[in-house]
Design an enzyme around this catalytic site. Structure first.
Site, PDB file in Angstrom:
ATOM      1  N   GLU A 163      -2.652  -2.408  10.774  1.00 54.38           N
ATOM      2  CA  GLU A 163      -1.602  -3.260  10.220  1.00 54.38           C
ATOM      3  C   GLU A 163      -2.262  -4.489   9.600  1.00 54.38           C
ATOM      4  OE1 GLU A 163       1.937  -2.437  10.615  1.00 54.38           O
ATOM      5  OE2 GLU A 163       0.724  -0.655  10.868  1.00 54.38           O
ATOM      6  N   THR A 223       0.825  -1.219   0.000  1.00 51.50           N
ATOM      7  CA  THR A 223       0.000   0.000   0.000  1.00 51.50           C
ATOM      8  C   THR A 223       0.857   1.266   0.000  1.00 51.50           C
ATOM      9  OG1 THR A 223      -1.503  -1.265   1.352  1.00 51.50           O
ATOM     10  CG2 THR A 223      -1.938   1.081   1.222  1.00 51.50           C
ATOM     11  N   ASP A 235       2.565  -1.967  18.123  1.00 50.46           N
ATOM     12  CA  ASP A 235       2.933  -0.951  17.125  1.00 50.46           C
ATOM     13  C   ASP A 235       3.391   0.337  17.827  1.00 50.46           C
ATOM     14  OD1 ASP A 235       2.507   0.127  14.177  1.00 50.46           O
ATOM     15  OD2 ASP A 235       1.477   1.537  15.492  1.00 50.46           O
ATOM     16  N   GLY A 238      -8.239   1.313   6.339  1.00 53.60           N
ATOM     17  CA  GLY A 238      -6.826   1.142   5.947  1.00 53.60           C
ATOM     18  C   GLY A 238      -5.839   1.646   6.982  1.00 53.60           C
ATOM     19  N   LYS A 240       9.170   0.298  11.421  1.00 62.39           N
ATOM     20  CA  LYS A 240       9.329   0.502  12.885  1.00 62.39           C
ATOM     21  C   LYS A 240       9.714  -0.803  13.594  1.00 62.39           C
ATOM     22  CE  LYS A 240       4.740   0.025  12.074  1.00 62.39           C
ATOM     23  NZ  LYS A 240       3.550   0.584  11.577  1.00 62.39           N
ATOM     24  N   ILE A 252       3.560  13.118  10.635  1.00 59.01           N
ATOM     25  CA  ILE A 252       4.086  14.146  11.557  1.00 59.01           C
ATOM     26  C   ILE A 252       5.623  14.143  11.517  1.00 59.01           C
ATOM     27  CG2 ILE A 252       4.127  14.931  13.958  1.00 59.01           C
ATOM     28  CD1 ILE A 252       1.645  13.145  14.426  1.00 59.01           C
ATOM     29  N   LYS A 263       7.284   2.198  18.016  1.00 60.87           N
ATOM     30  CA  LYS A 263       7.505   3.624  17.740  1.00 60.87           C
ATOM     31  C   LYS A 263       8.134   4.310  18.953  1.00 60.87           C
ATOM     32  CE  LYS A 263       3.632   3.615  14.475  1.00 60.87           C
ATOM     33  NZ  LYS A 263       2.186   3.768  14.329  1.00 60.87           N
TER      34      LYS A 263
END
Ligand code: HSE
Length: 433
Positions: free
Chosen positions: A190, A14, A201, A187, A105, A136, A205
Site C-alpha cells: 500500500e 496504479t 489490510d 508494487g 476494502k 482470486i 479484507k
C-alpha cells in the site's frame, strides 16, 4: 440491444490506469462475447498529469461530479481508496442511480452496511471482487457458489506484501527491512506499508469476508489484529524445527452462534497447502458444512491482476444491464437482523509458542514452569539451545490450548522476572481444519 453501457472511473492511480487501459483496449474475449458494448466515458482525478497512458481527448477531468452525476453513466468505478472522499463519492454515485464497482476494502470494511443499504434502497448494485484477494474470485464464490452451504471457517493469507516478506525471510534468511523495501519496489505494498505489515489490510479484507460468509457486520476496531513487525529469523527457524511455518493469517470461524475473528502471525502446519502459499500469492481456505474444505489461490496484489478483476465486475454488470437481468444483488450483504456477535479476544483458546531470552542458570526453567502452572497453562514442550554461563540463551515453550486471558497474564508476569531479558515473543498456533 440497447446502446453502449457507459462507465465512469474515479481515481487514476496504479489500478485505475490498469482498468482504463483494459476498458479502452477491450482486447479480452469477454468483450467480443456477450457482455455487449461497454465504453469508458469519463475519468475523474484531481491530478491531471500524464500517467503514461493514451487517453481520448477530453475524457480526463478534475470534476468528480462529471462522473458521479453524469446521467449517461451507468457504472461508476471507484478507485480512490481510503474512506473519505471515497465514501461520499460512492454514496453520491448510488444516489444518482449508478451501479458501483470498487476495490476499496477500507471503505467497505468500515462503512459496508451504510453503502449496501443505500444501494438496496436505490435499487443498484455494488460489486467489489478486487477488494479481497486481488485476482482470486473469492467474493463471487462466497456470494454465488458457496452461499448455499453453512460456512464453518475461513482462513486467509490476504496480504501479498507480508506473505512476500515472510517467504523471503524463510527461504533466503533475508532481513525484514530489506524484504519490505523489495515488496514496495515490486508494487505490492500500500502507499503506506504500515497498513500491510500491521495486519490492517488483512483485517479489512477479513471483515468483508465475514460479512459474506456469516452475515456479520464487524467493526474492524473490535477485531484482534497483530502484524508481522516483530517476527524474527530466529522464530522462523524455531517454527520450522517444530513443524510449522509462520504466516500472517486472517481467521473467521463460527463458534456456537458467535464469530471468532482475528488477524495475527500464526504458526501453521508445514505440510499443509496454506504453508506453501508463497511470495505475493494469497490463499483463502473456506470450510463449509456441505463441501468440506476448498482453497482459493492466486495473485493477491499488483496492478494487472487487480485491474483485471475490477473489469470483470464491470463486465458482469454490463451483461446484466444489456440482458435486462436484475442488477441489485445487495440484499444478502446486509447484516442479519439478529446481529452476529464477536467472541471477545480474552475468550480465545489456543496453543502458543513463547520465546524468551533467559539466563542459563539452575532453577530458571523451574521458575518459569511454575509461573505457567499458576496461570493454569499446560506446557507441551520446551527447547533450550546453546550454553552461556553469564549470558542469556533462547528458551522456547510450546503450550497446550490456553485462554488468551491467562497467556496475557503469564506474559506480563514473565516480563517482570529478573532471569528474563529483552522482549518476549508469542505466536499463536493454528492447526487449520
Ligand atoms: N497491499 C496489498 C497486499 C494489495 O500487499 O496484498 C492490495 O490489497
Amino acid at each position: 440491444m440497447a446502446g453502449s453501457v457507459q462507465v465512469g472511473l474515479v481515481g487514476l492511480g496504479t489500478i485505475g490506469v490498469g482498468v482504463a487501459r483494459l476498458l479502452l483496449e477491450k482486447r479480452s474475449k469477454v468483450f467480443a462475447g456477450d457482455c455487449g458494448p461497454v465504453s469508458l466515458k469519463r475519468i475523474a482525478d484531481k491530478d491531471l498529469s500524464d500517467r503514461g497512458i493514451d487517453l481520448p481527448s477530453g475524457i480526463l477531468t478534475e470534476d468528480v461530479s462529471a462522473v458521479l452525476e453524469e446521467p449517461e453513466i451507468d457504472i461508476v468505478v471507484e478507485l480512490v481508496g481510503g474512506i473519505e472522499p471515497a465514501r461520499t463519492f460512492v454514496l453520491t454515485a448510488i444516489e444518482h442511480g449508478k451501479h458501483v464497482v470498487t476495490a476499496n476494502k477500507a471503505l467497505l470494511s468500515a462503512h459496508g452496511e451504510e453503502i449496501f443499504r443505500a444501494a438496496q434502497k436505490r435499487g443498484v448494485d455494488v460489486l467489489f471482487e478486487a477488494a479481497v484477494g486481488g485476482s482470486i474470485p473469492i467474493i463471487r464464490a462466497l456470494r454465488e457458489s458457496l452461499g448455499t452451504s453453512a460456512i464453518r471457517s475461513i482462513y486467509g493469507i490476504l496480504n501479498g506484501t507480508t506473505n512476500y516478506i515472510l517467504t523471503r525471510m524463510t527461504d533466503d534468511g533475508a532481513s525484514y527491512d530489506a524484504m519490505l523495501r523489495a515488496a514496495q519496489q515490486l508494487g505490492f505494498a500500500e502507499r503506506n506499508p504500515v497498513a500491510d505489515v500491521s495486519g490492517k489490510d488483512s483485517l479489512q479484507k477479513l471483515v468483508i469476508l465475514a460479512r459474506l460468509a456469516f452475515g456479520a457486520s464487524l467493526s474492524p476496531e473490535d477485531v484482534l489484529c497483530e502484524g508481522i513487525e516483530r517476527i524474527t529469523p530466529m522464530d522462523i527457524s524455531f517454527a520450522q524445527e517444530l513443524g510449522y511455518r509462520i504466516k500472517l493469517l486472517a481467521i473467521a470461524k463460527e463458534r456456537e452462534g458467535r464469530i471468532e475473528a482475528r488477524v495475527h502471525p500464526a504458526m501453521i502446519p508445514l505440510s499443509g497447502l496454506m504453508a506453501n502459499v508463497k511470495f505475493e500469492y494469497n490463499a483463502i481456505e473456506v470450510v463449509g458444512e456441505e463441501f468440506g474444505t476448498q482453497v482459493f489461490y492466486g495473485k493477491g496484489a499488483g496492478q494487472r491482476p487487480t485491474a483485471t478483476v475490477v473489469v470483470s465486475d464491470v463486465i458482469d454488470l454490463a451483461s446484466r444491464i444489456h440482458s435486462g437481468a436484475p442488477t441489485c444483488r445487495v440484499a444478502p450483504l446486509l447484516a442479519s437482523a439478529s446481529g452476529v456477535q464477536l467472541v471477545p479476544a480474552e475468550e480465545l483458546f489456543l496453543r502458543h509458542y513463547v520465546r524468551l531470552e533467559v539466563f542459563d542458570r539452575a532453577g530458571v526453567l523451574a521458575d518459569i514452569a511454575r509461573l505457567f502452572a499458576e496461570e493454569n497453562i499446560s506446557i507441551e514442550s520446551v527447547i533450550q539451545k546453546g550454553r552461556a554461563a553469564s549470558d542469556t540463551v533462547p528458551l522456547v515453550i510450546m503450550t497446550h490450548e490456553a485462554s488468551e486471558a491467562s497467556i496475557e497474564r503469564a506474559l506480563r508476569r514473565l516480563s517482570t522476572l529478573n532471569v528474563v531479558r529483552g522482549p518476549i515473543q508469542r505466536i499463536r498456533v493454528e492447526e487449520l481444519e
